[in-house]
Each structure stands twice: as structure tokens, then as C-alpha cells.
Design a protein around this motif. Structure first.
Motif, short mmCIF file in Angstrom:
data_model
loop_
_atom_site.label_atom_id
_atom_site.label_comp_id
_atom_site.label_asym_id
_atom_site.label_seq_id
_atom_site.Cartn_x
_atom_site.Cartn_y
_atom_site.Cartn_z
N ASN A 61 0.82 -1.21 0.00
CA ASN A 61 0.00 0.00 0.00
C ASN A 61 0.85 1.26 0.00
O ASN A 61 2.03 1.24 0.39
CB ASN A 61 -0.91 0.03 1.23
N GLU A 62 0.22 2.36 -0.38
CA GLU A 62 0.85 3.66 -0.21
C GLU A 62 1.05 3.92 1.29
O GLU A 62 0.36 3.33 2.12
CB GLU A 62 -0.01 4.76 -0.85
N THR A 63 2.00 4.79 1.62
CA THR A 63 2.39 4.96 3.01
C THR A 63 2.39 6.43 3.41
O THR A 63 2.82 7.29 2.64
CB THR A 63 3.79 4.37 3.26
N ILE A 64 1.92 6.67 4.64
CA ILE A 64 1.96 7.99 5.25
C ILE A 64 2.87 7.93 6.47
O ILE A 64 2.69 7.08 7.35
CB ILE A 64 0.55 8.46 5.68
N PHE A 65 3.86 8.82 6.51
CA PHE A 65 4.76 8.93 7.66
C PHE A 65 4.32 10.13 8.49
O PHE A 65 4.08 11.21 7.95
CB PHE A 65 6.20 9.11 7.21
N MET A 66 4.26 9.96 9.82
CA MET A 66 3.87 11.05 10.70
C MET A 66 4.66 10.94 12.00
O MET A 66 5.34 9.94 12.25
CB MET A 66 2.37 10.99 10.99
N THR A 67 4.61 11.98 12.82
CA THR A 67 5.36 11.99 14.07
C THR A 67 4.52 11.42 15.21
O THR A 67 3.29 11.38 15.16
CB THR A 67 5.78 13.42 14.44
N ASN A 68 5.22 10.96 16.26
CA ASN A 68 4.54 10.51 17.47
C ASN A 68 3.59 11.57 17.99
O ASN A 68 2.47 11.30 18.41
CB ASN A 68 5.58 10.21 18.57
N GLU A 69 4.08 12.80 17.96
CA GLU A 69 3.33 13.90 18.57
C GLU A 69 2.03 14.17 17.84
O GLU A 69 1.03 14.56 18.45
CB GLU A 69 4.21 15.15 18.60
N LEU A 70 2.00 13.97 16.53
CA LEU A 70 0.77 14.20 15.78
C LEU A 70 -0.34 13.26 16.23
O LEU A 70 -1.50 13.66 16.38
CB LEU A 70 1.03 14.03 14.28
N LEU A 71 0.04 12.01 16.47
CA LEU A 71 -0.96 11.03 16.89
C LEU A 71 -1.27 11.13 18.38
O LEU A 71 -2.28 10.59 18.84
CB LEU A 71 -0.48 9.61 16.58
N GLY A 72 -0.40 11.78 19.14
CA GLY A 72 -0.59 11.82 20.58
C GLY A 72 -0.24 10.52 21.26
O GLY A 72 -0.68 10.24 22.38
N PHE A 73 0.56 9.68 20.57
CA PHE A 73 0.98 8.42 21.16
C PHE A 73 2.12 8.65 22.14
O PHE A 73 2.83 9.65 22.09
CB PHE A 73 1.48 7.46 20.08
N GLY A 74 2.30 7.65 23.01
CA GLY A 74 3.50 7.62 23.82
C GLY A 74 4.64 7.09 22.97
O GLY A 74 4.52 6.95 21.76
N PRO A 75 5.76 6.79 23.57
CA PRO A 75 6.89 6.24 22.82
C PRO A 75 6.46 5.00 22.03
O PRO A 75 5.75 4.15 22.54
CB PRO A 75 7.90 5.88 23.92
N PHE A 76 6.88 4.94 20.80
CA PHE A 76 6.36 3.91 19.91
C PHE A 76 7.40 3.56 18.86
O PHE A 76 8.08 4.45 18.36
CB PHE A 76 5.08 4.44 19.23
N GLY A 77 7.53 2.28 18.54
CA GLY A 77 8.33 1.91 17.39
C GLY A 77 9.62 1.18 17.70
O GLY A 77 9.84 0.65 18.79
N THR A 78 10.50 1.19 16.71
CA THR A 78 11.77 0.49 16.75
C THR A 78 12.90 1.48 16.52
O THR A 78 12.83 2.31 15.61
CB THR A 78 11.81 -0.60 15.64
N PHE A 79 13.93 1.41 17.36
CA PHE A 79 15.12 2.21 17.12
C PHE A 79 15.83 1.72 15.85
O PHE A 79 15.89 0.51 15.60
CB PHE A 79 16.11 2.07 18.28
N VAL A 80 16.38 2.64 15.09
CA VAL A 80 17.28 2.28 13.99
C VAL A 80 18.56 3.09 14.19
O VAL A 80 18.53 4.31 14.30
CB VAL A 80 16.66 2.55 12.60
N LEU A 81 19.67 2.38 14.29
CA LEU A 81 20.96 3.00 14.57
C LEU A 81 21.88 2.80 13.38
O LEU A 81 22.05 1.67 12.90
CB LEU A 81 21.60 2.36 15.82
#
Length: 374
Positions: free
Chosen positions: A182-202
Motif C-alpha cells: 500500500n501507499e504509506t503515510i509517515f507522521m510523528t509521534n506527537e501528531l498522533l498523541g501516542f506515547g513512545p512507539f516503534g523500533t530504534f534504527v541505529l
């Protein structure tokens, strides 16, 4: 054999598929969680934010970001969206994958920026209603105009949210490299109002595997009760995404090789038997002036005729059966002409080799002995 040929071409195509990032020297780190018996921390930021800050300052790291979910893992969530002018029509809403970004994710993965810009620190601090989309979404919705500055209505809660596009990046596959998804939308944590979320990439300056120990020690120092669920180089993640195609290639190639051996042995046996049965006939032909070359051509022609009949039947069946492999193929059609022609030529070549020994034996028949043998 045709199935094996299609899988070989698919694997070659898969190896050259653009993953929209540079996986070398990237180490993903799944969000640390407390072990099952331990209660979850009351404040989700208690470990996440300090860990992000500590990792960002760790020596040997070039960039740090987070994303949820990580590409090629098959995990994720999606939501509906529509362009601003079509947002009043419920039937115009489409489904898109959502990705949650923090920090320098795009820079860490070295994802190609096609237009506009990516998120900066101000976007995160101010919880701005900005989004970044991929080129698939841009082509579907804004093929005839610049998507930068355009607005979308997205739904991830009870009420839709109006957001503005600030950038376009190369599409990243969510589950597998075989298809774009599918097509993809990237957004920030703050836009969704979520707490810490996701996977670190180093992004590391050396082999990512050498950083697994120090990162685990860092997490233990911040919270001894927290364990890391998963940490492996991004190249390993890509290898896992290629695994189904590699498995299918190996399995079908084994069966193809067995089929080729059986066909060769069977053709050799049939022709040897035919030469033995027709030994007197061959002797008579040679008595009346047939040359060894003529006898050789007679036997080889018989063998190739059998091979061509079998090959033609195989091609007809393959035209129908290979369509069942559609989901396993990458960058090649189930009826790819090059694969069919190449396989047919290979099969005829093997058939010629299988007929060579019986044909040579036929040219050495002694007419006198062959007539007495009858």
C-alpha cells in the motif's frame, strides 16, 4: 524446469530490488519491554526518552531514529485517507499504511528524498500536522501536480484530521520485497498523541553486530528489569524477507534437477533399447550403403523427436501451472518468453547428449553380426 528457471530469474530480480534504504551498518532495536512477570512502567517515557537520548550520544553512531513499524517485518497498522477536496465523499477514502517517525529516521536509513523535506525537531516539539508520503501515494493522488503543500484528511481516531504534505520519499516495503504494497503515510509521534512507539534504527560506523552488547548494557543500566526483544542487523531483516523466495527457488530447483535427470536417463534407456531392437534393421541399412553419419542422424532424430514431443507437452502444461507461482515471482511474468525458450533449448541440449551414446553405438554395428543376431 520452467518453474526453476522462473524462480532463478525472480531471485536475481529480488537481489537487485531497491529497498529504498541502505541496510548495511543499520542496527534495528525493538522497543525494550519489561519481562512478563514485571508490571509495565506507569510512565511509558520513563525508559524510552532516556534511552533515546543516551543512544543518540553513544560513540560510534552516526544517526539515530525510530519508526513504527519497521519495514519488511510484516507488522503495522493502517488507516483511511482522502484528498482535501474529496474528503466529504466517504467513497473516495482509500487505505494507506501508517508509519510513526521520531528523530533522524530517514537520514539513518538513507531513504531517498524525492521532493520537499522530512521532519525536523520543531515538527516534533510543536506537534505540527505535517506528514511525509511515499512516491506510490504521490503518483496515485497527485500525478498531475506537485504534492508539496497539498492537504489530506486522515483517520486514526473517531474524528478525521487535516494534515499537510511536506515531503515525498521512496516507497519502503512493509512486509516483503516481492511487492510494493500500500501507499504509506509517515507522521510523528506527537501528531498522533501516542506515547513512545516503534523500533530504534541505529546507523553505526562499524559492523552493527559489534554494538549489540553495548546497547544491551545501556538498557540494563537504565532499567535492570527491562529486556530487549529483538536486535539484529538490517541486512538480516532483508534476508528474512527474501527467505520465502529463496526457499521456493531451492525446492523447485531440486525437483527440476531430479526431473531433468529422470528425463535424461529415461531417454537414454529408451533409445538404447530401440537400437538393440532395431539392430538387424540398422545392419541391413548399412549393407545397402547407409553411412555411419546417416545411422547416427537416424537415432538422434528419433531421440530428439521424443524430446520435442515431451517438451511441447511440458510447455503447454507450464503455461497453465506457472500462473499458480504468481505470488512467488518478482519482476518476471509466469509466461516469461525468455525463460520458456531458454528452458526448451536446455532440455533439447540435454536430450541430444542422452541420445549421443546410443547413436554412437548404432554406427558401430557390424552388419554381418547384426543379421546373424536376428
Amino acid at each position: 524446469l520452467i518453474g526453476a528457471g522462473l524462480m532463478v530469474r525472480s531471485f536475481i530480480s529480488l537481489q537487485s530490488t531497491d529497498p529504498a534504504c541502505e541496510p548495511a551498518s543499520v542496527l534495528p532495536l525493538t522497543r525494550p519491554r519489561p519481562p512478563a512477570p514485571s508490571p509495565a512502567p506507569a510512565d511509558p517515557v520513563r525508559l524510552w526518552v532516556p534511552l533515546y537520548d543516551e543512544i543518540s550520544l553513544a560513540p560510534g553512531l552516526e544517526r539515530v531514529g525510530t519508526i513504527g513499524p519497521l519495514p519488511l517485518t510484516g507488522a503495522g497498522f493502517s488507516g483511511r485517507y482522502a484528498t482535501e477536496e474529496n474528503s466529504g465523499n466517504l467513497e473516495s477514502y482509500r487505505q494507506a499504511d501508517y508509519r510513526i517517525i521520531k528523530g533522524d529516521y530517514f537520514q539513518t536509513m538513507r531513504t531517498e528524498l524525492l521532493a520537499g523535506r522530512v521532519f525536523n525537531r520543531d515538527d516534533e516539539l510543536n506537534a505540527s500536522s505535517y506528514i511525509v508520503i511515499d512516491d506510490i501515494m504521490a503518483n496515485k493522488n497527485f500525478a498531475d501536480k506537485d504534492p508539496i503543500g497539498e492537504k489530506l484528511m486522515i483517520r486514526f481516531g473517531p474524528e478525521p484530521t487535516l494534515v499537510e504534505i511536506i515531503g515525498v520519499v521512496h516507497h519502503q516495503d512493509s512486509a516483503q520485497l516481492q511487492e510494493d504494497g500500500n501507499e504509506t503515510i509517515f507522521m510523528t509521534n506527537e501528531l498522533l498523541g501516542f506515547g513512545p512507539f516503534g523500533t530504534f534504527v541505529l546507523r553505526t560506523q562499524a559492523d552493527p553486530a559489534t554494538y549489540t552488547g553495548p546497547v544491551r548494557d545501556l538498557v540494563r543500566r537504565l532499567d535492570p528489569d527491562v529486556v530487549i526483544q529483538n536486535m539484529q542487523p538490517m541486512t538480516d531483516v532483508m534476508d528474512e524477507a527474501r527467505a520465502p523466495t529463496w526457499f521456493a527457488l531451492s525446492l523447485i530447483s531440486i525437483f527440476g534437477a531430479i526431473a531433468l535427470i529422470l528425463a535424461s536417463v529415461g531417454l537414454y534407456s529408451v533409445l538404447s533399447y530401440i537400437v538393440r531392437l532395431r539392430q538387424s534393421e540398422l545392419g541391413i541399412r548399412m549393407t545397402f550403403g547407409a553411412t555411419p553419419a546417416r545411422i547416427f542422424g537416424l537415432v538422434v532424430g528419433r531421440g530428439l523427436l521424443l524430446a520435442l514431443i515431451g517438451g511441447a507437452l511440458g510447455i503447454v502444461i507450464a503455461l497453465s501451472v506457472t500462473r499458480l507461482m504468481q505470488d512467488l515471482l518478482v519482476g518476471v511474468s509466469p509466461t516469461d518468453p525468455l525463460t520458456f525458450v531458454t528452458t526448451a533449448v536446455l532440455f533439447v541440449g540435454i536430450a541430444f547428449l542422452a541420445t549421443f551414446i546410443p547413436a554412437r553405438r548404432a554406427t558401430r554395428v557390424d552388419p554381418e553380426i547384426s543379421l546373424r543376431w536376428e
